[in-house]
Design an enzyme around this catalytic site. Structure first.
Site, mmCIF file in Angstrom:
data_model
loop_
_atom_site.group_PDB
_atom_site.id
_atom_site.type_symbol
_atom_site.label_atom_id
_atom_site.label_comp_id
_atom_site.label_asym_id
_atom_site.label_seq_id
_atom_site.Cartn_x
_atom_site.Cartn_y
_atom_site.Cartn_z
ATOM 1 N NE ARG A 1 -9.001 1.650 -4.101
ATOM 2 C CZ ARG A 1 -8.589 1.870 -5.331
ATOM 3 N NH1 ARG A 1 -8.650 3.076 -5.852
ATOM 4 N NH2 ARG A 1 -8.124 0.908 -6.085
ATOM 5 C CB CYS B 1 -5.668 -1.619 -3.458
ATOM 6 S SG CYS B 1 -5.838 0.171 -3.519
ATOM 7 C CG HIS C 1 -1.845 5.035 -1.360
ATOM 8 N ND1 HIS C 1 -2.509 5.899 -2.201
ATOM 9 C CD2 HIS C 1 -2.269 3.791 -1.699
ATOM 10 C CE1 HIS C 1 -3.317 5.205 -2.997
ATOM 11 N NE2 HIS C 1 -3.184 3.928 -2.719
ATOM 12 C CB CYS D 1 -0.887 0.034 1.235
ATOM 13 S SG CYS D 1 -1.832 -1.459 1.549
#
Lengths: 107, 288
Positions: B245, B249, B206, B202
């Site tokens: 989401r 992802c 991000h 992740c």
């Protein structure tokens, strides 16, 4: 060596070379496929126990099955081996990330 | 003299051989298990990376990342694409179940203005409870079938609940319970762990690359990511929950997604929400 003899030798050598290059290993059998597929499935199951399966492994397994259903066992074995390699890579990833994730952490 | 040289040589060789082992612990440092320090470091990282941004602007994701996108967002907010979902959620929320009870009976304050307190750690169950999970449990407790975690009904309900909580700062608590701290740690580990054939975590998108493009998309910063949930995504032509989401992802990086509301995702939401404590709820959001 006469000119025609030389041409003949050259042609013969070319034919032998082409034949050699085109020779393929013996065709895979259904048993080969079953063994390769079982190995791939086992590796993917292990990846699943590590909660780290890859979508491409599932795709390769499905392609292997499809090829086997069509009677193309060479392709079925090749796809099974691909799936096994992918599953093993996902296992390696999950195992190494058990510690490596910390290197990305914001501190 | 020869003997002394030999000893020196042997010691030097030993020291060289031992170097990788000595260096290893500092390369992968021990984890701190200090959520307060984590959140402080997390917010500092992003505010230093984007010094012009106010802390509360991070909740606008990619729209906070540059002026053009910010203008797009302001225009979008004139006729927000999530408006229908909020309306639908409001109606659903008000409509009683077959037994006469309603969602309001399942939540503190009748379910209004409470989004900022989710997820929370439930000490009876010993697990993290997300808002989506609490909504489905409310339905099941009242003999109603649960909704899909990734579809429109769940998005509508959470959109309405977020809308009634707009502006309230995230206030996620980690109680003094080793299981709660473990859940937080598990979420943090999930966030930073690389997975999928693309070998992304992740954090790859991000934390390391917010504001950068991945194909046509501008990546959102992890700080404030949860504050905007659920979101209307133009790419999806519809609303998406937190569950949607997370699972998409995972599949985008060629990992097989876990079941929505698997423990890992619940813990991930707990971690990500906690480190955004203090930032206002902005959901439902709109994203490119």
């Amino acid at each position: 060596m006469s000119k025609s003899m030389r041409i003949f030798t050259l042609a013969l050598a070319s034919v032998l070379l082409i034949a050699g290059a085109a020779s393929v290993p013996a065709a895979s059998s259904e048993a080969d496929f079953k063994a390769a597929y079982a190995a791939a499935e086992a590796a993917n199951k292990e990846a699943g126990s590590l909660r780290n399966q890859w979508t491409v492994t599932a795709a390769a397994l499905a392609a292997a099955k499809k090829a086997a259903d069509a009677g193309d066992f060479d392709q079925a074995v090749a796809q099974s081996k691909e799936a096994e390699a992918l599953a093993k890579a996902s296992i390696y990833q999950a195992t190494s990330e058990k510690e490596l994730w910390k290197t990305l952490e914001i501190r | 003299m020869h003997v002394r040289s030999a000893i020196h040589f042997a010691l030097a060789a030993l020291a060289l051989a031992a170097l990788p082992f000595l260096a290893a612990p500092s390369a992968v440092a021990d984890d701190t298990s200090d959520p307060v320090a984590d959140a402080r470091a997390f917010q500092k990282y992003f505010t230093e990376k984007f010094p012009k941004l106010k802390l509360e602007d991070f909740v606008n994701g990619p729209y906070s990342m540059n002026e053009d996108m910010h203008r797009q967002w302001e225009e979008k907010e004139q006729f927000p694409p999530y408006e229908f979902s909020v309306e639908m959620g409001k109606e659903m929320f008000a409509k009683p179940f077959k037994n006469g009870k309603s969602y309001a009976d399942c939540f503190p304050n009748g379910g209004v203005g409470i989004r900022q307190n989710y997820p929370y750690f439930d000490d009876k169950e010993g697990k993290v409870i997300t808002l989506e999970l609490a909504l489905n449990r409310c339905r099941e407790a009242n003999d109603e079938a649960p909704f899909s975690y990734v579809k429109d009904e769940m998005a509508a309900l959470t959109a309405y609940m977020a809308f009634t909580s707009r502006g309230k700062p995230f206030d996620i608590k980690i109680p003094n319970d080793p299981r709660a701290l473990q859940a937080y740690q598990n979420g943090k580990r999930y966030f930073y762990t690389r997975r999928g054939q693309l070998n992304f975590s992740c954090a790859t998108c991000h934390v390391q690359s917010p504001g950068e493009r991945i194909r046509a998309e501008v990546l959102a910063p992890a700080l404030g990511l949860m504050n905007a949930m659920p979101i209307y995504r133009s790419e999806w032509s519809g609303m998406g929950t937190t569950s949607r989401r997370f699972t998409t992802c995972n599949s985008q990086i060629r990992g097989v997604p876990l079941d929505p509301q698997a423990d890992e995702y619940r813990d991930l939401e707990y971690y990500l929400s906690y480190v955004s404590n203090g930032l206002p709820i902005s959901g439902p959001g709109a994203r490119p």
